[in-house]
Design a protein around this motif. Structure first.
Motif, mmCIF file in Angstrom:
data_model
loop_
_atom_site.group_PDB
_atom_site.id
_atom_site.type_symbol
_atom_site.label_atom_id
_atom_site.label_comp_id
_atom_site.label_asym_id
_atom_site.label_seq_id
_atom_site.Cartn_x
_atom_site.Cartn_y
_atom_site.Cartn_z
ATOM 1 N N SER A 1 0.833 -1.215 0.000
ATOM 2 C CA SER A 1 0.000 0.000 0.000
ATOM 3 C C SER A 1 0.862 1.258 0.000
ATOM 4 C CB SER A 1 -0.951 0.003 1.194
ATOM 5 O OG SER A 1 -0.226 -0.038 2.404
ATOM 6 N N THR A 2 1.992 1.212 0.679
ATOM 7 C CA THR A 2 2.914 2.361 0.683
ATOM 8 C C THR A 2 3.464 2.587 -0.713
ATOM 9 O OG1 THR A 2 3.536 1.975 2.986
ATOM 10 C CG2 THR A 2 5.085 3.261 1.638
ATOM 11 N N LEU A 3 3.910 1.532 -1.362
ATOM 12 C CA LEU A 3 4.438 1.649 -2.721
ATOM 13 C C LEU A 3 3.352 2.135 -3.674
ATOM 14 C CD1 LEU A 3 6.622 1.359 -4.839
ATOM 15 C CD2 LEU A 3 6.127 -1.097 -4.941
ATOM 16 N N SER A 4 2.147 1.606 -3.532
ATOM 17 C CA SER A 4 1.040 2.031 -4.383
ATOM 18 C C SER A 4 0.751 3.522 -4.208
ATOM 19 C CB SER A 4 -0.203 1.204 -4.059
ATOM 20 O OG SER A 4 -1.285 1.620 -4.856
ATOM 21 N N GLN A 5 0.757 3.983 -2.957
ATOM 22 C CA GLN A 5 0.556 5.416 -2.680
ATOM 23 C C GLN A 5 1.639 6.254 -3.355
ATOM 24 O OE1 GLN A 5 0.499 5.872 1.634
ATOM 25 N NE2 GLN A 5 -1.502 6.846 1.422
ATOM 26 N N LEU A 6 2.882 5.839 -3.211
ATOM 27 C CA LEU A 6 3.992 6.597 -3.785
ATOM 28 C C LEU A 6 3.900 6.637 -5.304
ATOM 29 C CD1 LEU A 6 6.934 5.497 -1.477
ATOM 30 C CD2 LEU A 6 5.733 7.696 -1.501
ATOM 31 N N GLU A 7 3.527 5.521 -5.916
ATOM 32 C CA GLU A 7 3.381 5.509 -7.375
ATOM 33 C C GLU A 7 2.194 6.355 -7.828
ATOM 34 O OE1 GLU A 7 3.546 1.955 -9.633
ATOM 35 O OE2 GLU A 7 5.491 1.361 -8.839
ATOM 36 N N SER A 8 1.279 6.657 -6.907
ATOM 37 C CA SER A 8 0.139 7.525 -7.211
ATOM 38 C C SER A 8 0.446 8.988 -6.899
ATOM 39 C CB SER A 8 -1.083 7.088 -6.400
ATOM 40 O OG SER A 8 -1.459 5.783 -6.739
ATOM 41 N N GLY A 9 1.667 9.271 -6.447
ATOM 42 C CA GLY A 9 2.053 10.641 -6.133
ATOM 43 C C GLY A 9 1.538 11.114 -4.799
ATOM 44 N N GLN A 10 1.326 10.184 -3.860
ATOM 45 C CA GLN A 10 0.838 10.530 -2.528
ATOM 46 C C GLN A 10 1.812 10.030 -1.481
ATOM 47 O OE1 GLN A 10 -2.976 8.651 -2.309
ATOM 48 N NE2 GLN A 10 -3.813 9.798 -4.024
ATOM 49 N N GLY A 11 1.651 10.509 -0.257
ATOM 50 C CA GLY A 11 2.474 10.043 0.847
ATOM 51 C C GLY A 11 3.598 11.010 1.153
ATOM 52 N N ASN A 12 4.397 10.641 2.127
ATOM 53 C CA ASN A 12 5.533 11.448 2.557
ATOM 54 C C ASN A 12 6.661 10.490 2.922
ATOM 55 O OD1 ASN A 12 7.075 13.636 3.248
ATOM 56 N ND2 ASN A 12 6.165 13.879 5.272
ATOM 57 N N PRO A 13 7.374 9.987 1.926
ATOM 58 C CA PRO A 13 8.358 8.934 2.179
ATOM 59 C C PRO A 13 9.578 9.435 2.950
ATOM 60 C CG PRO A 13 8.564 9.719 -0.055
ATOM 61 C CD PRO A 13 7.348 10.393 0.527
ATOM 62 N N SER A 14 10.070 8.573 3.827
ATOM 63 C CA SER A 14 11.335 8.872 4.513
ATOM 64 C C SER A 14 12.488 8.502 3.583
ATOM 65 C CB SER A 14 11.448 8.055 5.805
ATOM 66 O OG SER A 14 11.623 6.675 5.502
ATOM 67 N N VAL A 15 13.671 8.967 3.940
ATOM 68 C CA VAL A 15 14.853 8.631 3.149
ATOM 69 C C VAL A 15 15.081 7.118 3.165
ATOM 70 C CG1 VAL A 15 16.550 8.988 4.996
ATOM 71 C CG2 VAL A 15 17.227 9.336 2.626
ATOM 72 N N GLU A 16 14.774 6.468 4.292
ATOM 73 C CA GLU A 16 14.976 5.020 4.372
ATOM 74 C C GLU A 16 14.053 4.274 3.410
ATOM 75 O OE1 GLU A 16 16.561 6.799 8.033
ATOM 76 O OE2 GLU A 16 14.572 6.945 7.139
ATOM 77 N N THR A 17 12.793 4.716 3.322
ATOM 78 C CA THR A 17 11.853 4.073 2.398
ATOM 79 C C THR A 17 12.330 4.214 0.962
ATOM 80 O OG1 THR A 17 9.971 4.422 3.877
ATOM 81 C CG2 THR A 17 9.470 4.078 1.542
ATOM 82 N N LEU A 18 12.711 5.423 0.594
ATOM 83 C CA LEU A 18 13.187 5.646 -0.782
ATOM 84 C C LEU A 18 14.472 4.869 -1.049
ATOM 85 C CD1 LEU A 18 12.385 9.429 -1.204
ATOM 86 C CD2 LEU A 18 11.197 7.484 -2.235
ATOM 87 N N TRP A 19 15.357 4.820 -0.068
ATOM 88 C CA TRP A 19 16.617 4.093 -0.254
ATOM 89 C C TRP A 19 16.335 2.607 -0.449
ATOM 90 C CZ3 TRP A 19 20.850 7.317 -0.312
ATOM 91 C CH2 TRP A 19 22.052 6.700 -0.649
ATOM 92 N N SER A 20 15.426 2.051 0.346
ATOM 93 C CA SER A 20 15.067 0.629 0.200
ATOM 94 C C SER A 20 14.472 0.352 -1.174
ATOM 95 C CB SER A 20 14.063 0.225 1.289
ATOM 96 O OG SER A 20 14.669 0.291 2.550
ATOM 97 N N LEU A 21 13.632 1.263 -1.643
ATOM 98 C CA LEU A 21 13.041 1.086 -2.974
ATOM 99 C C LEU A 21 14.109 1.187 -4.063
ATOM 100 C CD1 LEU A 21 9.745 3.074 -2.398
ATOM 101 C CD2 LEU A 21 9.938 0.619 -2.912
ATOM 102 N N ALA A 22 15.049 2.099 -3.895
ATOM 103 C CA ALA A 22 16.126 2.227 -4.887
ATOM 104 C C ALA A 22 16.947 0.942 -4.956
ATOM 105 C CB ALA A 22 17.017 3.425 -4.557
ATOM 106 N N VAL A 23 17.262 0.373 -3.799
ATOM 107 C CA VAL A 23 18.020 -0.882 -3.770
ATOM 108 C C VAL A 23 17.211 -1.997 -4.427
ATOM 109 C CG1 VAL A 23 18.985 -2.665 -2.251
ATOM 110 C CG2 VAL A 23 19.425 -0.246 -1.775
ATOM 111 N N ALA A 24 15.922 -2.069 -4.102
ATOM 112 C CA ALA A 24 15.066 -3.108 -4.687
ATOM 113 C C ALA A 24 14.975 -2.963 -6.204
ATOM 114 C CB ALA A 24 13.674 -3.049 -4.069
ATOM 115 N N LEU A 25 15.024 -1.711 -6.680
ATOM 116 C CA LEU A 25 14.925 -1.455 -8.122
ATOM 117 C C LEU A 25 16.287 -1.391 -8.814
ATOM 118 C CD1 LEU A 25 12.080 1.195 -7.906
ATOM 119 C CD2 LEU A 25 11.901 -1.097 -8.917
ATOM 120 N N GLU A 26 17.356 -1.589 -8.028
ATOM 121 C CA GLU A 26 18.725 -1.635 -8.562
ATOM 122 C C GLU A 26 19.128 -0.339 -9.258
ATOM 123 O OE1 GLU A 26 18.744 -5.135 -11.028
ATOM 124 O OE2 GLU A 26 18.090 -6.416 -9.378
#
Length: 184
Positions: free
Chosen positions: A37-62
């Protein structure tokens, strides 16, 4: 600092990179250790991601962290002290502000510049693809392409094409800056 992260840039980048890998929302969320649900929100342009969330997503997406938050390159870019998006940590009293991401296949040289008033320096165009990144540490500096000079103070950042004629002019005694010259 600006009010929050560039959600439209993040949303587009997440979709682009997930599509590039051919992964589902569920798979990316699982790899990153975040809720679907967090990823879905972010892909919809909503939410307020922390640096850790974005960093984890960057690692997951290589991809580098910067690829998720940085809009595409522009001609001249200026970030004034206190501007830019500060990404807060959810774990510590820490924020990070990306000034510029490094494109693939580049070489960077780092310089410390000391410039005094009356010593204006004209620089001819460097090799094609050169970009200059300037952070003023003390004093005031006028710099950039000759047709688009900008005045910078302590803590200000600017980037501009170094493959066009450009200049540096101290506006106060004791002016100094860090210059990162990027060659593609």
């Amino acid at each position: 600092m600006t009010d929050g992260p560039p959600l439209d840039v993040i949303a587009a980048a997440l979709r682009r990179e997930r599509d590039r890998l051919g992964l589902s929302l569920s798979e990316v969320a699982k790899r990153a250790g975040v809720a679907k649900s967090t990823l879905s929100q972010l892909e919809s342009g909503q939410g307020n991601p922390s640096v850790e969330t974005l960093w984890s997503l960057a690692v997951a997406l290589e991809v580098p962290f910067s690829r998720l938050i940085e809009p595409g390159p522009t001609g001249v870019r200026v970030v004034r002290r206190g501007e830019g998006v500060a990404y807060p940590s959810s774990q510590a009293d820490f924020t990070g502000t990306l000034l510029s991401s490094g494109p693939r296949h580049v070489t960077r040289d780092i310089y410390v510049l000391h410039v005094e008033p009356g010593a204006e320096r004209h620089a001819e165009a460097h090799i094609p693809g050169t970009v200059e990144h300037m952070v003023v540490c003390g004093g005031r500096l006028r710099t950039g392409p000759e047709e688009n000079l900008v005045d910078l103070g302590p803590g200000d950042y600017a980037s501009f094409p170094g493959d066009a004629d450009h200049g540096y002019e101290a506006l106060e005694p004791g002016t100094w800056a860090v210059l990162v010259m990027e060659h593609r």
